[in-house]
Design an enzyme around this catalytic site. Sequence first.
Site, PDB file in Angstrom:
ATOM      1  N   ALA A 125     -17.419   0.114  -3.536  1.00  0.00           N
ATOM      2  CA  ALA A 125     -16.562  -0.562  -2.566  1.00  0.00           C
ATOM      3  C   ALA A 125     -16.962  -2.022  -2.351  1.00  0.00           C
ATOM      4  O   ALA A 125     -16.101  -2.914  -2.333  1.00  0.00           O
ATOM      5  CB  ALA A 125     -16.613   0.187  -1.238  1.00  0.00           C
TER       6      ALA A 125
ATOM      7  N   ALA B 271     -17.410  16.386 -10.379  1.00  0.00           N
ATOM      8  CA  ALA B 271     -17.729  15.000  -9.974  1.00  0.00           C
ATOM      9  C   ALA B 271     -18.253  14.255 -11.193  1.00  0.00           C
ATOM     10  O   ALA B 271     -19.422  13.899 -11.276  1.00  0.00           O
ATOM     11  CB  ALA B 271     -18.764  15.014  -8.849  1.00  0.00           C
TER      12      ALA B 271
ATOM     13  N   GLY C 141     -21.833  17.305 -12.534  1.00  0.00           N
ATOM     14  CA  GLY C 141     -22.083  15.859 -12.461  1.00  0.00           C
ATOM     15  C   GLY C 141     -23.196  15.570 -11.465  1.00  0.00           C
ATOM     16  O   GLY C 141     -23.083  15.901 -10.283  1.00  0.00           O
TER      17      GLY C 141
ATOM     18  N   ILE D 117     -22.083  10.951  -6.360  1.00  0.00           N
ATOM     19  CA  ILE D 117     -21.202  11.863  -5.612  1.00  0.00           C
ATOM     20  C   ILE D 117     -21.693  13.302  -5.740  1.00  0.00           C
ATOM     21  O   ILE D 117     -21.752  14.045  -4.754  1.00  0.00           O
ATOM     22  CB  ILE D 117     -19.732  11.699  -6.067  1.00  0.00           C
ATOM     23  CG1 ILE D 117     -19.254  10.291  -5.705  1.00  0.00           C
ATOM     24  CG2 ILE D 117     -18.830  12.766  -5.454  1.00  0.00           C
ATOM     25  CD1 ILE D 117     -17.848   9.953  -6.114  1.00  0.00           C
TER      26      ILE D 117
ATOM     27  N   GLU E 131       0.850  -1.201   0.000  1.00  0.00           N
ATOM     28  CA  GLU E 131       0.000   0.000   0.000  1.00  0.00           C
ATOM     29  C   GLU E 131       0.883   1.248   0.000  1.00  0.00           C
ATOM     30  O   GLU E 131       1.752   1.404   0.850  1.00  0.00           O
ATOM     31  CB  GLU E 131      -0.955  -0.004   1.198  1.00  0.00           C
ATOM     32  CG  GLU E 131      -1.757   1.265   1.407  1.00  0.00           C
ATOM     33  CD  GLU E 131      -2.518   1.767   0.183  1.00  0.00           C
ATOM     34  OE1 GLU E 131      -3.320   1.015  -0.376  1.00  0.00           O
ATOM     35  OE2 GLU E 131      -2.289   2.926  -0.220  1.00  0.00           O
TER      36      GLU E 131
ATOM     37  N   ASP F 298     -11.893  -0.891  -8.595  1.00  0.00           N
ATOM     38  CA  ASP F 298     -12.117   0.187  -9.559  1.00  0.00           C
ATOM     39  C   ASP F 298     -11.206   0.079 -10.781  1.00  0.00           C
ATOM     40  O   ASP F 298     -11.565   0.552 -11.855  1.00  0.00           O
ATOM     41  CB  ASP F 298     -11.881   1.554  -8.880  1.00  0.00           C
ATOM     42  CG  ASP F 298     -13.077   1.990  -8.039  1.00  0.00           C
ATOM     43  OD1 ASP F 298     -14.034   1.184  -7.903  1.00  0.00           O
ATOM     44  OD2 ASP F 298     -13.053   3.114  -7.514  1.00  0.00           O
TER      45      ASP F 298
ATOM     46  N   PHE G 206     -14.664   8.479 -12.788  1.00  0.00           N
ATOM     47  CA  PHE G 206     -13.308   7.999 -12.515  1.00  0.00           C
ATOM     48  C   PHE G 206     -12.768   7.185 -13.686  1.00  0.00           C
ATOM     49  O   PHE G 206     -13.517   6.488 -14.364  1.00  0.00           O
ATOM     50  CB  PHE G 206     -13.311   7.106 -11.263  1.00  0.00           C
ATOM     51  CG  PHE G 206     -13.768   7.855 -10.049  1.00  0.00           C
ATOM     52  CD1 PHE G 206     -12.858   8.552  -9.271  1.00  0.00           C
ATOM     53  CD2 PHE G 206     -15.113   7.919  -9.724  1.00  0.00           C
ATOM     54  CE1 PHE G 206     -13.285   9.286  -8.177  1.00  0.00           C
ATOM     55  CE2 PHE G 206     -15.548   8.635  -8.632  1.00  0.00           C
ATOM     56  CZ  PHE G 206     -14.634   9.325  -7.854  1.00  0.00           C
TER      57      PHE G 206
ATOM     58  N   GLU H  15     -26.009  18.448 -14.812  1.00  0.00           N
ATOM     59  CA  GLU H  15     -25.922  17.068 -15.303  1.00  0.00           C
ATOM     60  C   GLU H  15     -26.142  17.067 -16.826  1.00  0.00           C
ATOM     61  O   GLU H  15     -27.095  17.660 -17.311  1.00  0.00           O
ATOM     62  CB  GLU H  15     -26.955  16.176 -14.591  1.00  0.00           C
ATOM     63  CG  GLU H  15     -27.161  14.803 -15.183  1.00  0.00           C
ATOM     64  CD  GLU H  15     -25.888  13.972 -15.313  1.00  0.00           C
ATOM     65  OE1 GLU H  15     -25.125  13.865 -14.340  1.00  0.00           O
ATOM     66  OE2 GLU H  15     -25.663  13.437 -16.423  1.00  0.00           O
TER      67      GLU H  15
ATOM     68  N   HIS I  30     -44.003  -5.712  12.073  1.00  0.00           N
ATOM     69  CA  HIS I  30     -44.801  -4.489  11.980  1.00  0.00           C
ATOM     70  C   HIS I  30     -44.653  -3.680  13.266  1.00  0.00           C
ATOM     71  O   HIS I  30     -44.682  -4.275  14.342  1.00  0.00           O
ATOM     72  CB  HIS I  30     -46.275  -4.846  11.789  1.00  0.00           C
ATOM     73  CG  HIS I  30     -47.161  -3.643  11.774  1.00  0.00           C
ATOM     74  ND1 HIS I  30     -47.228  -2.792  10.689  1.00  0.00           N
ATOM     75  CD2 HIS I  30     -47.979  -3.131  12.730  1.00  0.00           C
ATOM     76  CE1 HIS I  30     -48.073  -1.814  10.971  1.00  0.00           C
ATOM     77  NE2 HIS I  30     -48.537  -1.985  12.205  1.00  0.00           N
TER      78      HIS I  30
END
Length: 466
Positions: free
Chosen positions: A314, A264, A176, A180, A33, A306, A267, A199, A439
């Site tokens: 995720a 946004a 966007g 996100i 990492e 990704d 990716f 958008e 309920h």
Amino acid sequence: MADHDVVIIGGGPGGYVAAIRAAQLGLRTALVEAERVGGVCLNWGCIPTKALLYNAELVNLFRRSKDFGISHDNFRADLAPAVDRSREVAERMVKGVEFLLKKNGVTLVRGRGRLQGRNEVAVEPGRETLLTENVIVASGGVTRTLPGVAIDGNIIITSREALELRRLPSSIVIVGGGPIGVEFGYLYHSYGADVTIIEMLDHLLPAEDEEVSVQLEQSFKRQGIKFMTGARVQEIRSGEGGARVRVSADGRTPELKAEKVLVAVGFGANSAGLGLETLNVETDRGFVKVDGRMRTNVPGVYAIGDVTGKLMLAHVASQQGVTAVEQIAGLEPPEMEYEKMPRATYCQPQVASCGLTEAQARERGYNVATGRFPFRANGKAAANGVDEGFVKVVLDREYDQLLGYHIIGPEATELIAEATLGVASESAAGDVIWTVHAHPTLSETIKEAALVARGQGIHFWSGGKR
Ligand code: FAD
């Protein structure tokens, strides 16, 4: 002989989950990492945004406290402590993952990994070389921007900078209207900023069932969150005190002014510099090509998360990770079925879905039935005073099979779990209908939507005797 059975490059929700499962299976496992384990999700994505969005939900609840007979004076909501809290939550989750890796016996190697050969991963800057039987590439994604728009990190920002923004901007344009974009739009509006979301496609959350998107737009309008759909950003200029965003929509080109612009727009793959080309690992626009069990075209080299560009979430990355290591261990896990996996957006009202939208089911030639049950007809939603939205089910009439669920409303992101089990296991509507739901709960809406699809709605008039 190799020192490891598997070396994983990247410790996000794909990589760290793969590492833990690999260690459980007795594989000698190293996780490389470059920054912090937990990846984007824990550090700069899912977790800190959800902490902030919960704050936003509370702010809105305080604002309407009179509805519940609770009054207060001098109400004030500050963004800075909310951001601090979100950073603390992220930190705690990262520490938790570090602890789990250690307990499971995963070797955590700090540095940047690169494939040097099919069985060799070089780690910089330590110059360590790890010899391994298998490699899993789990390096994640990179934030995209618009052509000609440079992210300056101050006026023109991405979600990464937004997550550390402690001073609320007076106005913000969000480019966007995907998950996100709408989450940050809801957040900043809740704290009092003037928000406009732009958008390009016809609706906010354009990947969702159209009825859900339309309902979200109505709700955002009511809340005062501005948006433009079918609108294309032509240019963003930043200068003293803010930015000007030129948009083309309906044959006009208005210019919006805002203190900040949040980009946004999605990716790309973080696959450069990993040595994939030297091994001739096949990619498509940077995304590593994999089969249903996460194998690339090179034996012993896998990719998850990704960087594969499948469904950039995720929980999908984590499932891909488990699949990859179970395949390495020879367990032949089930192949990934992305369409049946849940998607969740945490603005208010929340949105969550799994399976096919109504339009997709019709396109594929199913004999479609749909049922829609509004939260305002649900006792628990009424008791909680949060009853906006609905649950919609998409069924195949012929086999009574659940094809998709689409929820907008309170706790949609929790309610989707039962719906996902139904869709993923190809259950019949009858299975949901004959399962007794407690309920009063919001979960009764899942069953009621299935009843409505059959014309048997109990708490909602859906057309008489069947
Ligand atoms: P990542 O999480 O990106 O992790 C990759 C890791 O690899 C990083 O830690 C990186 O440092 C490391 N790395 C990269 N290259 C190397 C190298 N060469 N050597 C060593 N390490 C390397 N998804 C959801 O499901 N729900 C949500 O609510 C949600 N909200 C989000 C909100 C935001 C603002 C953002 C940006 C994303 C959100 N996502 C959400 C998406 C989610 O974060 C990603 O789908 C997920 O993190 C992908 O996991 P991954 O393991 O593939 O990659």
